[in-house]
Design an enzyme around this catalytic site. Structure first.
Site, short mmCIF file in Angstrom:
data_model
loop_
_atom_site.label_atom_id
_atom_site.label_comp_id
_atom_site.label_asym_id
_atom_site.label_seq_id
_atom_site.Cartn_x
_atom_site.Cartn_y
_atom_site.Cartn_z
N TYR A 25 0.85 -1.20 0.00
CA TYR A 25 0.00 0.00 0.00
C TYR A 25 0.88 1.25 0.00
O TYR A 25 0.68 2.18 0.76
CB TYR A 25 -0.93 -0.02 1.22
CG TYR A 25 -2.11 0.94 1.11
CD1 TYR A 25 -3.17 0.66 0.25
CD2 TYR A 25 -2.15 2.10 1.86
CE1 TYR A 25 -4.25 1.52 0.15
CE2 TYR A 25 -3.24 2.98 1.76
CZ TYR A 25 -4.28 2.68 0.91
OH TYR A 25 -5.34 3.53 0.81
N GLN A 28 2.28 3.05 -5.55
CA GLN A 28 1.37 2.44 -6.51
C GLN A 28 0.22 1.70 -5.83
O GLN A 28 -0.92 1.76 -6.28
CB GLN A 28 2.13 1.47 -7.43
CG GLN A 28 3.04 2.15 -8.44
CD GLN A 28 2.27 2.84 -9.56
OE1 GLN A 28 1.12 2.53 -9.83
NE2 GLN A 28 2.92 3.81 -10.19
N HIS A 108 5.75 -4.25 -12.88
CA HIS A 108 7.12 -4.22 -13.41
C HIS A 108 7.57 -5.66 -13.55
O HIS A 108 7.27 -6.50 -12.68
CB HIS A 108 8.04 -3.44 -12.47
CG HIS A 108 9.46 -3.35 -12.91
ND1 HIS A 108 9.82 -3.10 -14.22
CD2 HIS A 108 10.62 -3.50 -12.22
CE1 HIS A 108 11.15 -3.06 -14.30
NE2 HIS A 108 11.66 -3.31 -13.11
N GLU A 195 16.12 4.13 -16.49
CA GLU A 195 16.47 4.59 -15.14
C GLU A 195 17.97 4.84 -15.01
O GLU A 195 18.40 5.87 -14.46
CB GLU A 195 16.04 3.55 -14.10
CG GLU A 195 14.54 3.41 -13.94
CD GLU A 195 14.15 2.21 -13.10
OE1 GLU A 195 12.96 2.10 -12.75
OE2 GLU A 195 15.02 1.36 -12.79
N GLU A 231 16.17 24.70 -12.56
CA GLU A 231 15.49 25.03 -13.81
C GLU A 231 15.24 23.81 -14.70
O GLU A 231 14.57 23.91 -15.72
CB GLU A 231 16.30 26.09 -14.57
CG GLU A 231 16.30 27.44 -13.87
CD GLU A 231 16.91 28.54 -14.72
OE1 GLU A 231 16.99 28.38 -15.95
OE2 GLU A 231 17.33 29.56 -14.14
#
Length: 346
Positions: A25, A28, A108, A195, A231
């Site tokens: 929990y 996701q 995944h 990643e 930025e």
């Protein structure tokens, strides 16, 4: 070209009379549980005794059980805990209850693709992977929009694995935005590469190198932080909204010219060659073996690297400057995941 699915392709009848267990929990897990519940699906959350999330799930009106009990009671089991604990959790709590006709799901493909989990025959094994963090999956569902997702079938024991997965994607809200078909290998290897080479590893090192270059040249750390880190969000938002072309249209001509002429000097042939090596390590399973071994041996190197990174100058300066940014504090007050919570991804 991979198939794409939308609301017309999903049918909640494939979940009628079936209980879905959401295991975990976190980022996701909470979104999946709440979205499915609000779509009329019978949901139970599986957690370990003493979990801090137990009270949160119950406060949201969800039924909560121990992981093993939830897996036993459910027809569909969606595992949404961190990759490195999935295999042990599956073997100890879930595997005894994976009987023919049930569905085992993931967001995944790591543990299936690298064979850390091997479900029995007769069980559907599928994936629905939203392409957004959990709080965004929940937020857009409540707005009636939804986020895009990937869908994949590894094992089709029932002959209806895709239909059932699309029903899950419909209940999650993802078919509103569109779901693209893939497979466990493609999703896992591309996700890890993104990643490592771009989103996390590549971006983090680019930011740090730029910051350190300016500071070493005598520029104020605060100025270096704004130019090389703060930025970046503006640029990423523009890219997400309209691609690289829209970003280049939106920035100054000076910035665009610098992009074309200097960017390839940063990401050059040597960088691309290293990217190919990283991809090869993922494809061969070398990275997975390293990560699995790191977790089996106490995570000492990983935790040391985490602590070292936390104390880098760019992070120290950033913590001070973010105290000036009242808009970030407002996000925290609104419950948007920040700093320590941001690690809860999948």
């Amino acid at each position: 070209m991979p198939r794409r699915f939308y609301e017309k392709d999903g049918n909640l009848d494939y979940l009628n009379g079936r209980t879905v267990a959401i295991i975990g929990y976190g980022s996701q897990g909470h979104a999946h549980a709440l979205n499915l519940r609000d779509s009329g699906v019978d949901v139970v959350v599986g957690l370990y005794p003493g979990s801090k999330s137990w009270a949160k799930a119950e406060a949201a009106g969800l039924k909560v059980q121990r992981t093993g009990d939830a897996a036993k009671a459910a027809d569909v089991v969606m595992i949404l805990v961190a990759d490195h604990i999935q295999a042990d959790l599956y073997h100890n709590e879930i595997a005894p209850h994976m009987t023919p006709g049930k569905t085992l799901m993931f967001a995944h493909g790591f543990n299936i693709h690298f064979q850390q989990i091997a479900p029995p025959p007769g069980v559907d094994v599928s994936m629905v992977a939203p392409k957004a963090p959990g709080h965004r999956v929940r937020e857009l569902y409540t707005e009636g929009v939804g986020v895009p997702a990937l869908v994949a079938i590894h094992q089709n024991g029932s002959g209806q694995a895709l239909e059932r997965a699309l029903a899950y994607a419909l209940a999650l809200g993802c078919l509103k935005a569109g779901v693209i078909e893939t497979n466990f290998r493609e999703e896992t290897e591309s996700d890890l590469f993104g990643e490592q080479a771009v989103l996390c590893g590549g971006t983090s090192e680019l930011i740090r190198a730029g910051f350190e270059t300016l500071v070493a040249a005598g520029y104020a750390p605060e100025i270096a932080y704004f130019e090389c880190l703060h930025e970046l969000k503006l640029i990423v938002d523009l890219i997400q909204e309209g691609g690289l072309g829209y970003m280049r249209y939106s920035v100054s001509d000076t910035a665009e010219y610098g992009d074309y002429t200097r960017g390839p000097r940063i990401v050059n042939d040597q960088t691309r060659a290293e990217m190919k090596k990283i991809l090869a390590e993922i494809q061969s399973g070398e990275f997975a073996r390293q990560w699995i071994e790191e977790n089996k041996t106490g995570r000492k190197r990983f935790l040391a690297m985490r602590e070292e990174a936390r104390n880098q100058p760019v992070e120290q300066v950033g913590r001070e400057l973010r105290e000036m940014m009242t808009f970030l504090k407002k996000k925290k007050e609104a419950g948007v995941p920040q700093e320590s919570e941001a690690a809860a991804k999948k």
